[in-house]
Design a protein around this motif. Structure first.
Motif, short mmCIF file in Angstrom:
data_model
loop_
_atom_site.label_atom_id
_atom_site.label_comp_id
_atom_site.label_asym_id
_atom_site.label_seq_id
_atom_site.Cartn_x
_atom_site.Cartn_y
_atom_site.Cartn_z
N GLU A 142 0.82 -1.22 0.00
CA GLU A 142 0.00 0.00 0.00
C GLU A 142 0.85 1.26 0.00
O GLU A 142 0.45 2.29 -0.58
N ALA A 143 2.02 1.22 0.62
CA ALA A 143 2.90 2.40 0.64
C ALA A 143 3.36 2.77 -0.75
O ALA A 143 3.74 3.92 -1.00
N GLN A 144 3.32 1.81 -1.66
CA GLN A 144 3.71 2.07 -3.04
C GLN A 144 2.51 2.09 -3.99
O GLN A 144 2.67 1.99 -5.20
N GLY A 145 1.32 2.22 -3.42
CA GLY A 145 0.13 2.34 -4.25
C GLY A 145 -0.38 1.04 -4.82
O GLY A 145 -1.06 1.03 -5.85
N VAL A 146 -0.08 -0.07 -4.17
CA VAL A 146 -0.52 -1.38 -4.64
C VAL A 146 -1.33 -2.06 -3.55
O VAL A 146 -0.94 -2.07 -2.38
N GLU A 147 -2.45 -2.64 -3.94
CA GLU A 147 -3.30 -3.33 -2.98
C GLU A 147 -2.71 -4.70 -2.65
O GLU A 147 -2.48 -5.52 -3.54
N SER A 148 -2.47 -4.94 -1.37
CA SER A 148 -1.97 -6.25 -0.95
C SER A 148 -2.92 -7.36 -1.39
O SER A 148 -2.49 -8.44 -1.80
#
Length: 504
Positions: free
Chosen positions: A31-37
Motif C-alpha cells: 500500500e505504501a507504493q500504491g498497490v493493494e496487498s
C-alpha cells in the motif's frame, strides 16, 4: 530518496520483515507504493492454483520490494536456468560494447569472422548486420539453433555462416536463437572474454549478482541465447536497472539510449492484439501489452517491466502456457496498481506476507510405508530395453530416508526420498533422455515419496535449478518380483513412458 536514505530504510525494513533478506532493495508494504496487498495475493493464489508449476516470484514497485516468495522446495537466492531470458543479458553486453565504441550495431556480421566465411558468401549474408541478429531479422526462414548445434561440427560460428539466408536481413522476423549465439561470439571476438566474464564487473557485480553461470559451446563461447543461471531476485534487479534507464545506485551501467532502443519495438511480429508475443520485438526483448516489455525464457522464466506503472515482476517456473501467466498479471495485479500511495491496510499486508512465507509444493501424498517394502528392500529390478537408457533400479527401505538407485547406460542416480517432506541432494545426470542440455552434470534435486496403494510407490523429484520435475510411479506385482515404471518429465509434453522391469 538518496542512496544513503534508501540503504538505511532497507536495514530498518529487515528488522520488521523477512522480505528484504539478502536484498539490495528496500522492502515496504504494497500500500505504501500504491498497490493493494489483496490484489497481489489474488495474483499469487491464481498463479499457484491455475498454473503447474510456479517456482518463485519477486514484485517491485518504484524500486521497492513489495512481495516475494518461493514455492518449496525452491529457495531464495538459488540459481535457476533462464533459457531464452538469457538473450536479454546478451543484448545488454552488445549495448555496453556499443557504448564503449567497440562496435556499431550496423556493422556487418561477416566483418567479425572473415576467416570463417563460406567460399562465396551470399549477398544476404554479407548484408546481415548486428542489428539484424538482435532484432531476430537475420534473414533465415527458420530458427538456426538445431542446425548449428547438431551439425556435427564444434565450430558453431562457421556453421551459422554457412547456412542459407533466404530473406533480405532486416525484412523477415523469425525467432532465431542461433542469431543470439552469434551476438555472444561477437562479444568474445572483440573482448577476448565470454559474455559472462565481460558482464561480471560491468553488470553482475554492481547488481550484487553472485554465482552466475553460463553454458558454453564446444569452443568455449557462451551460448548467448540460453544457458544463463541466476536467482529470481537477480532477475528483478536486472529489470529494475532497465526501468531506471540503465542506472543502478547512481551509476550508469548501460546507456539510457541503449535501453530505449533495446526495449522498443524494432520489428513487427504478429497482429493478434490479445497475444503478448505479437506486440513487437526489440533487441532481444519482447514488447508486451500495456506498454510493457520483457525478457522471457522457456517454461516460465520472466523479467517483466511495466514503465507506466513503475513495476518489475520476476518469475521462475516450470510450465508450458506462458501467456496464461501474463493473463493473470493483467487480470489480478494490474488493476491493483494505483498512481498514488494507498492508506495502510495492516490486515491485508499481513495476510499477504504470511501467504508468501508459506508457499510450497506439497510433498507426495500417501502412506509412509507398505507391507511390500520389506520384500522390495535390497532387490534389483532389470528394465526391458528402453529409450531412456535405464538399466536397473535397486530399492533401499532401511531408515526414514528410502532410496531408489538407478543404473543407466551413462551413470548412476540415487534418489533419496522421504514421506511428508522434501529431501535435498545432488544427483549427477550425464543424460536424462530428454532434449534439455541444462539437465546434464550435477543437479540439486529435492525428492519426496509415498505409497499411493500397497503395491504402488510414487516418487517426485524437482530439479531445483531447472524448470523440470520428474514424476515416477512404480506398480509392483504381489510377489515383488516384477514392476512397471511410469516416468514423465514435466513440463515437457507427451505421455509418460512405461517400462517393465523384473528381478533376474
Amino acid at each position: 530518496m538518496s542512496y544513503r536514505q534508501s540503504f538505511i530504510a532497507a536495514l530498518l525494513a529487515c528488522l520488521f520483515t523477512s522480505l528484504a533478506q539478502a536484498q539490495l532493495l528496500d522492502a515496504t508494504a504494497p500500500e505504501a507504493q500504491g498497490v493493494e496487498s489483496a490484489g497481489v495475493q489474488a495474483f499469487v493464489e491464481a498463479f499457484e492454483q491455475e498454473v503447474d508449476a510456479p517456482h518463485g516470484v519477486v514484485i517491485l514497485r518504484h524500486g521497492h520490494l513489495i512481495a516475494e516468495g518461493w514455492w518449496a522446495p525452491y529457495q531464495p537466492n538459488a540459481p535457476h536456468i533462464l533459457y531464452s531470458l538469457s538473450k536479454s543479458f546478451t543484448s545488454t553486453a552488445i549495448g555496453m560494447l556499443a557504448d564503449e565504441g567497440k562496435l556499431d550495431i550496423d556493422d556487418p556480421v561477416v566483418s567479425f569472422f572473415p576467416d570463417k566465411l563460406p567460399e562465396n558468401p551470399s549477398e544476404n549474408l554479407k548484408a546481415m548486420r548486428v542489428r539484424d541478429l538482435l532484432s531476430m531479422t537475420a534473414g533465415h526462414h527458420q530458427d538456426t539453433l538445431s542446425r548449428v548445434t547438431q551439425s556435427g561440427s564444434d565450430d558453431w560460428v562457421r556453421t551459422f555462416l554457412s547456412l542459407d539466408v533466404e530473406h533480405r536481413p532486416g525484412t523477415h522476423f523469425r525467432y532465431n536463437t542461433g542469431a543470439t549465439y552469434m551476438c555472444s561470439a561477437i562479444v568474445q571476438k572483440l573482448t577476448g572474454q565470454t559474455v559472462l566474464e565481460y558482464l561480471t564487473p560491468r553488470l553482475f557485480e554492481p547488481l550484487g549478482i553472485e554465482g552466475a553461470t553460463w553454458e558454453s559451446c564446444p569452443r568455449g563461447i557462451n551460448t548467448g541465447g540460453w544457458g544463463l543461471s541466476i536467482g529470481t531476485r537477480d532477475i528483478a534487479k536486472f529489470g529494475q536497472m532497465l526501468l531506471q534507464h540503465g542506472r543502478w545506485n547512481g551509476k550508469q551501467l548501460v546507456s539510457a539510449n541503449w535501453v530505449k532502443l533495446a526495449t522498443a519495438a524494432q520489428t513487427p511480429n504478429g497482429d493478434n492484439p490479445e497475444s503478448d508475443w505479437n506486440q513487437g520485438y526489440g533487441f532481444q526483448f519482447w514488447r508486451s501489452r500495456h506498454n510493457g516489455y520483457r525478457g522471457d525464457g522457456a517454461f516460465g522464466q520472466f523479467c517483466l517491466v511495466l514503465p507506466d506503472q513503475e513495476v518489475v515482476i520476476a518469475i521462475n517456473g516450470g510450465y508450458g502456457n506462458m501467456q496464461q501467466v501474463l493473463n493473470l498479471v493483467w487480470k489480478h495485479l494490474l488493476p491493483a496498481i494505483h498512481d498514488q500511495g494507498l492508506p495502510a491496510d495492516p490486515g491485508a499486508a499481513a495476510a499477504l506476507a504470511q501467504k508468501m512465507k508459506q508457499l510450497a509444493h506439497a510433498p507426495v501424498a500417501g502412506e509412509a510405508t507398505s507391507p511390500l517394502a520389506a520384500k522390495l528392500n535390497g532387490k534389483t529390478f532389470t528394465f526391458d530395453e528402453n529409450k531412456l537408457d535405464l538399466l536397473s533400479v535397486t530399492f533401499n527401505f532401511d531408515g526414514d530416508t528410502p532410496s531408489a538407485n538407478f543404473l543407466t547406460k551413462h551413470d548412476e542416480q540415487r534418489y533419496q526420498f522421504a514421506h511428508g517432506r522434501w529431501i535435498s541432494q545432488i544427483i549427477h545426470y550425464e543424460k536424462l533422455g530428454i532434449p534439455a542440455a541444462s539437465t546434464t552434470a550435477d543437479q540439486p534435486v529435492a525428492a519426496s515419496g509415498a505409497w499411493a496403494k500397497p503395491d504402488q510407490l510414487m516418487l517426485r523429484a524437482w530439479l531445483t535449478a531447472t524448470p523440470f520435475r520428474l514424476d515416477m510411479q512404480f506398480d509392483f506385482t504381489d510377489d515383488a518380483d516384477a514392476m512397471d515404471l511410469q516416468i514423465r518429465m514435466h513440463p515437457l509434453r507427451g505421455k509418460p513412458v512405461t517400462i517393465h522391469a523384473s528381478v533376474k
